[in-house]
Design an enzyme around this catalytic site. Structure first.
Site, PDB file in Angstrom:
ATOM      1  N   CYS A  69       0.797  -1.234   0.000  1.00 38.07           N
ATOM      2  CA  CYS A  69       0.000   0.000   0.000  1.00 38.07           C
ATOM      3  C   CYS A  69       0.824   1.276   0.000  1.00 38.07           C
ATOM      4  O   CYS A  69       0.734   2.093  -0.907  1.00 38.07           O
ATOM      5  CB  CYS A  69      -0.893   0.029   1.233  1.00 38.07           C
ATOM      6  SG  CYS A  69      -1.966  -1.390   1.398  1.00 38.07           S
ATOM      7  N   HIS A 125      -2.485   6.854   4.010  1.00 36.57           N
ATOM      8  CA  HIS A 125      -1.401   5.904   4.291  1.00 36.57           C
ATOM      9  C   HIS A 125      -0.031   6.374   3.830  1.00 36.57           C
ATOM     10  O   HIS A 125       0.822   5.572   3.455  1.00 36.57           O
ATOM     11  CB  HIS A 125      -1.714   4.520   3.681  1.00 36.57           C
ATOM     12  CG  HIS A 125      -1.082   3.406   4.485  1.00 36.57           C
ATOM     13  ND1 HIS A 125      -1.091   2.080   4.078  1.00 36.57           N
ATOM     14  CD2 HIS A 125      -0.407   3.424   5.659  1.00 36.57           C
ATOM     15  CE1 HIS A 125      -0.460   1.346   4.973  1.00 36.57           C
ATOM     16  NE2 HIS A 125      -0.039   2.140   5.934  1.00 36.57           N
TER      17      HIS A 125
END
Ligand SMILES: *[C@@H]1O[C@H](CO)[C@@H](O)[C@H](O)[C@H]1NC(C)=O
Ligand SMILES: *[C@@H]1O[C@H](CO)[C@@H](O)[C@H](O)[C@H]1NC(C)=O
Ligand SMILES: *[C@@H]1O[C@H](CO)[C@@H](O)[C@H](O)[C@H]1NC(C)=O
Ligand SMILES: *[C@@H]1O[C@H](CO)[C@@H](O)[C@H](O)[C@H]1NC(C)=O
Length: 525
Positions: A69, A125
């Site tokens: 991610c 993130h």
């Protein structure tokens, strides 16, 4: 008078697009969405909206992302390899005090300079330990979403253990701008984010170009979805896969809704829509990359070869499949180019402008692709043959921790987890991550290591593997012995990249991250 007259004439002839009306750009990023999880790759999961957009757009079949991610998002936002931001290792955990270096200029900043309204909805993130790291401080006019890597789809709570305090905190991670967003408990995030996106589209001033980054929570674990999405999948026996299929259906509907909103607002005719996953599917949580090898968190094709397509009325060759090599770092120069923006960046990009490749089918300017070099690599998820979370003994010794050495005179240290692509060739060194060919869903129960005939390939013992991924996308036929010159060349290239790598930044958890029992995850410094 003459230039004006000419301009009007062009306009009257319908050449307006050539004069500069920058397109709206909508980038939809799915999370942990695997190669075999989309209808147009033959999945048993139905994705009518994605299939239609792909079939009438340009499907990217030789398109790569990073295996995790944070790295994919980092490279999307910077146009630079993660070795060049010191972020080559893993993801950002909730209590780690770092973020994408603040001297990196991010995609929305370029778009903003080019005159765009810039909005983001969904998963960030990319670090949040201090306010300067937040999306609203890094180029987005507005932000609604969550800052960490995963959470509950309904409560929007993220649980994390803070070792130094020996407490587990399960608290909210949801923000509207920089403020904690309360009052959304019970609203499924795929629908919540779609609503926020369609609201933005509805309110947008059509006279201004729009850059909209929709980073969906779907279809990362936990496996959660309103029951109605699962109903069509009663035929799927595996419960994880069945729930996952429902999550995919909700995501497909989301993309359909966003497309409809763009059309009803009258923006669609001048929109470029990009759809991409952030990494390969997580086979432990319902995802599938079949027939590709490996999964999320590995440098096998199953980890990095991505589901992706572009749809736009501006494409010159709709309805085609591109086999040209494209990488997630390429979006920054490509989209800034489309925006008519300037690349007045002080740092060198690793991405290429691939708009002609996508829209006209010309050859990709990209011949080479560094997948990654990570001298601290550890696979934290259980891999078949090793059901208890540790590696089977024959692989343990490949999982070495090598101190980062900025330059090494005697060649690339092949114990390091790394991979590089050049044209059809892919070289992997060290332990690439879980090496299993996970079977097609529904065909067998969970595979056992011993049944897969991959226990001791000699190539894993000498830490060097070469595949011709054009001929052998499943990475079954290891050909380093037959191609020593290509191996040498690619090792030289790896060393070249390693020489330019920033030292790895991967700080210890900071217990000051603790939001308390009733707080929310967010900046603490
Ligand atoms: C952490 O807390 C748990 C229960 O709250 C306790 O059982 C355990 O001993 C604690 N560990 C340490 C290292 O203090
Ligand atoms: C799509 O729009 C329909 C109609 O407004 C709505 O019922 C549905 O929940 C939306 N789907 C998602 C995933 O947001
Ligand atoms: C880049 O361009 C923008 C807009 O033209 C300008 O504001 C900025 O100062 C430029 N930056 C550099 C480093 O030249
Ligand atoms: C593994 O090898 C055995 C013996 O060669 C063969 O019968 C079996 O089908 C193979 N299994 C797989 C999954 O390829």
């Amino acid at each position: 008078m003459q230039p004006v007259a000419l301009l009007l004439a062009c306009s009257a002839l319908g050449l307006r697009g050539a004069v500069a009306e920058p397109p709206h750009v909508v980038f939809v990023l799915a999370d942990d969405y695997g190669w075999n999880d989309v209808g147009f790759h033959g999945s048993e999961i139905e994705t009518p909206n994605l299939d239609k957009l792909c079939a009438t757009g340009v499907r990217l079949d030789n398109y790569y992302v990073q295996p995790l991610c944070t790295p994919s998002r980092n490279q999307l936002m910077t146009g630079r390899y993660q070795i060049h931001t010191g972020m080559q290792h893993q993801i950002i955990w909730p209590c780690q005090p770092y973020c994408v270096p603040l001297d990196e200029k991010l995609l929305p900043q370029f778009m903003k300079e080019a005159g765009y309204a810039t909005h983001m909805v969904g998963k960030w993130h990319l670090g949040m330990y201090r306010k300067d790291c937040l999306p609203t401080r890094r180029g987005f006019d507005s932000y609604f979403g969550y800052l960490t890597g995963s959470e509950d789809y309904f409560t929007h709570h993220r649980c994390a253990h803070i070792d130094a305090l020996n407490v587990t905190r399960c608290v909210l991670d949801l923000r509207d701008g920089e403020d904690v967003a309360t009052g959304y408990s019970g609203v499924y995030s795929t629908e919540l984010f779609t609503q926020k996106v369609t609201d933005i589209i509805g309110k947008h001033d059509p006279g201004k170009p729009l850059f909209l980054y929709m980073a969906l929570q779907a279809v990362h674990d936990p496996l959660e979805v309103p029951e109605r999405y699962v109903t069509p999948y009663r035929f799927i026996k595996d419960k994880q896969r069945r729930t996952f299929a429902g999550m995919v259906s909700a995501m497909d509907e989301a993309v359909g809704n966003v497309t409809e909103a763009l059309k009803s607002k009258g923006l669609w005719d001048n929109t470029v829509l990009v759809f991409s996953t952030d990494n390969g599917g997580q086979t432990l949580s319902g995802g599938s990359n079949w027939p590709l090898r490996g999964r999320k968190w590995s440098l096998w094709e199953g980890g990095v070869r991505a589901v992706g397509f572009v749809n736009s009325p501006l494409l010159k060759n709709p309805g085609t499949v591109s086999q040209e090599l494209i990488h997630i770092t390429d979006w920054l120069p490509t989209l800034v180019g489309l925006a008519g923006g300037r690349m007045n960046h002080s740092k060198p990009l690793d991405g290429f402008d691939v708009w002609k490749t996508i829209s006209k089918g010309t050859a990709s300017p990209r011949l080479e692709l560094l997948h990654n070099i990570d001298s601290m690599y550890v696979d934290i998820a259980p891999c078949p043959g090793n059901r208890y979370g540790n590696f089977s003994p024959e692989f343990t010794r490949h999982r070495v921790s090598v101190p980062p050495s900025p330059s090494q005179s005697d060649g690339f240290d092949v114990r390091i987890h790394a991979a590089i692509r050049y044209r059809e060739w892919k070289l992997l060194t060290g332990y690439p991550g879980c090496p299993v060919w996970f079977p097609k869903p529904g065909t067998t129960t969970h595979p056992h290591w011993e049944d897969l005939n991959i226990s001791k390939p000699s190539s894993l013992q000498n830490n060097i593997q070469l595949y011709n991924v054009e001929r052998d996308p499943e990475e079954r036929d290891e050909v380093s012995a037959q191609n020593p010159d290509m191996v040498d060349f690619l090792l030289t290239r790896l060393q070249h990249y390693q020489n330019s790598a920033e030292p790895i930044v991967y700080p210890d958890n900071d217990p000051k991250c603790d939001p308390g029992p009733d707080g929310a995850w967010g900046p603490w410094m």
